[in-house]
Design a protein around this motif. Sequence first.
Motif, PDB file in Angstrom:
ATOM      1  N   LYS A  43      -4.164  -9.918  11.147  1.00  0.00           N
ATOM      2  CA  LYS A  43      -3.510  -9.485   9.916  1.00  0.00           C
ATOM      3  C   LYS A  43      -3.593  -7.979   9.760  1.00  0.00           C
ATOM      4  N   GLU A  44      -2.794  -7.457   8.830  1.00  0.00           N
ATOM      5  CA  GLU A  44      -2.806  -6.032   8.570  1.00  0.00           C
ATOM      6  C   GLU A  44      -4.049  -5.644   7.749  1.00  0.00           C
ATOM      7  N   ARG A  45      -4.320  -4.348   7.755  1.00  0.00           N
ATOM      8  CA  ARG A  45      -5.416  -3.831   6.955  1.00  0.00           C
ATOM      9  C   ARG A  45      -4.968  -3.761   5.496  1.00  0.00           C
ATOM     10  N   ASP A  46      -5.685  -4.443   4.634  1.00  0.00           N
ATOM     11  CA  ASP A  46      -5.293  -4.560   3.234  1.00  0.00           C
ATOM     12  C   ASP A  46      -6.208  -3.766   2.314  1.00  0.00           C
ATOM     13  N   PHE A  47      -5.623  -3.256   1.270  1.00  0.00           N
ATOM     14  CA  PHE A  47      -6.368  -2.539   0.234  1.00  0.00           C
ATOM     15  C   PHE A  47      -7.235  -3.514  -0.541  1.00  0.00           C
ATOM     16  N   VAL A  48      -8.474  -3.086  -0.818  1.00  0.00           N
ATOM     17  CA  VAL A  48      -9.387  -3.884  -1.630  1.00  0.00           C
ATOM     18  C   VAL A  48      -9.684  -3.170  -2.948  1.00  0.00           C
ATOM     19  N   ALA A  49     -10.181  -1.938  -2.856  1.00  0.00           N
ATOM     20  CA  ALA A  49     -10.568  -1.205  -4.063  1.00  0.00           C
ATOM     21  C   ALA A  49     -10.615   0.280  -3.748  1.00  0.00           C
ATOM     22  N   SER A 105      -3.896   3.105  -2.273  1.00  0.00           N
ATOM     23  CA  SER A 105      -3.875   1.790  -1.645  1.00  0.00           C
ATOM     24  C   SER A 105      -3.217   1.786  -0.274  1.00  0.00           C
ATOM     25  N   VAL A 106      -2.784   2.957   0.196  1.00  0.00           N
ATOM     26  CA  VAL A 106      -2.080   3.038   1.477  1.00  0.00           C
ATOM     27  C   VAL A 106      -3.022   3.572   2.542  1.00  0.00           C
ATOM     28  N   PRO A 107      -3.375   2.764   3.522  1.00  0.00           N
ATOM     29  CA  PRO A 107      -4.375   3.211   4.499  1.00  0.00           C
ATOM     30  C   PRO A 107      -3.955   4.450   5.290  1.00  0.00           C
ATOM     31  N   GLN A 108      -2.650   4.628   5.488  1.00  0.00           N
ATOM     32  CA  GLN A 108      -2.201   5.751   6.314  1.00  0.00           C
ATOM     33  C   GLN A 108      -2.523   7.100   5.687  1.00  0.00           C
ATOM     34  N   TYR A 109      -2.803   7.148   4.401  1.00  0.00           N
ATOM     35  CA  TYR A 109      -3.101   8.414   3.748  1.00  0.00           C
ATOM     36  C   TYR A 109      -4.578   8.804   3.800  1.00  0.00           C
ATOM     37  N   TYR A 110      -5.398   7.927   4.364  1.00  0.00           N
ATOM     38  CA  TYR A 110      -6.816   8.229   4.464  1.00  0.00           C
ATOM     39  C   TYR A 110      -7.123   8.779   5.858  1.00  0.00           C
TER      40      TYR A 110
END
Length: 123
Positions: A43-49, A105-110
């Motif tokens: 699965k994709e990497r999902d936002f948690v908190a 909540s967008v992993p690409q911005y981290y």
Amino acid sequence: QVPLVESGGGLVQTGGSLRLSCVASGRTFGNGFMGWFRQAPGKERDFVAAIGGMDGSTMYSDSVKGRFTIFRDNAGTTLYLQMNNLKVEDTAMYYCAFGSPYAYSVPQYYPNWGQGTQVTVSP
């Protein structure tokens, strides 16, 4: 790049609790967003908190709202995720991340990520 080290994962039964920690090695987190994400196999990497670096505001995905709490220490070097009432569907590798200036909540911005810590919830 800020090295991040997570810990606190493990095996727990449904309804149990775990607290994840994420340490920024050698510095404080600073003003960007700090977040927790999770990824289950296939699965994709999902936002948690996430928590705002400036004002400490907190945001949660709908799936964990009311069960998980994100917070940080006063020194700004450790990020936590308190997970209560865990469910089987919470099973995943959990990653902390730091440095997104927006779109928490967008992993690409981290730009900064830890290596992950495994959380497994048994029925």
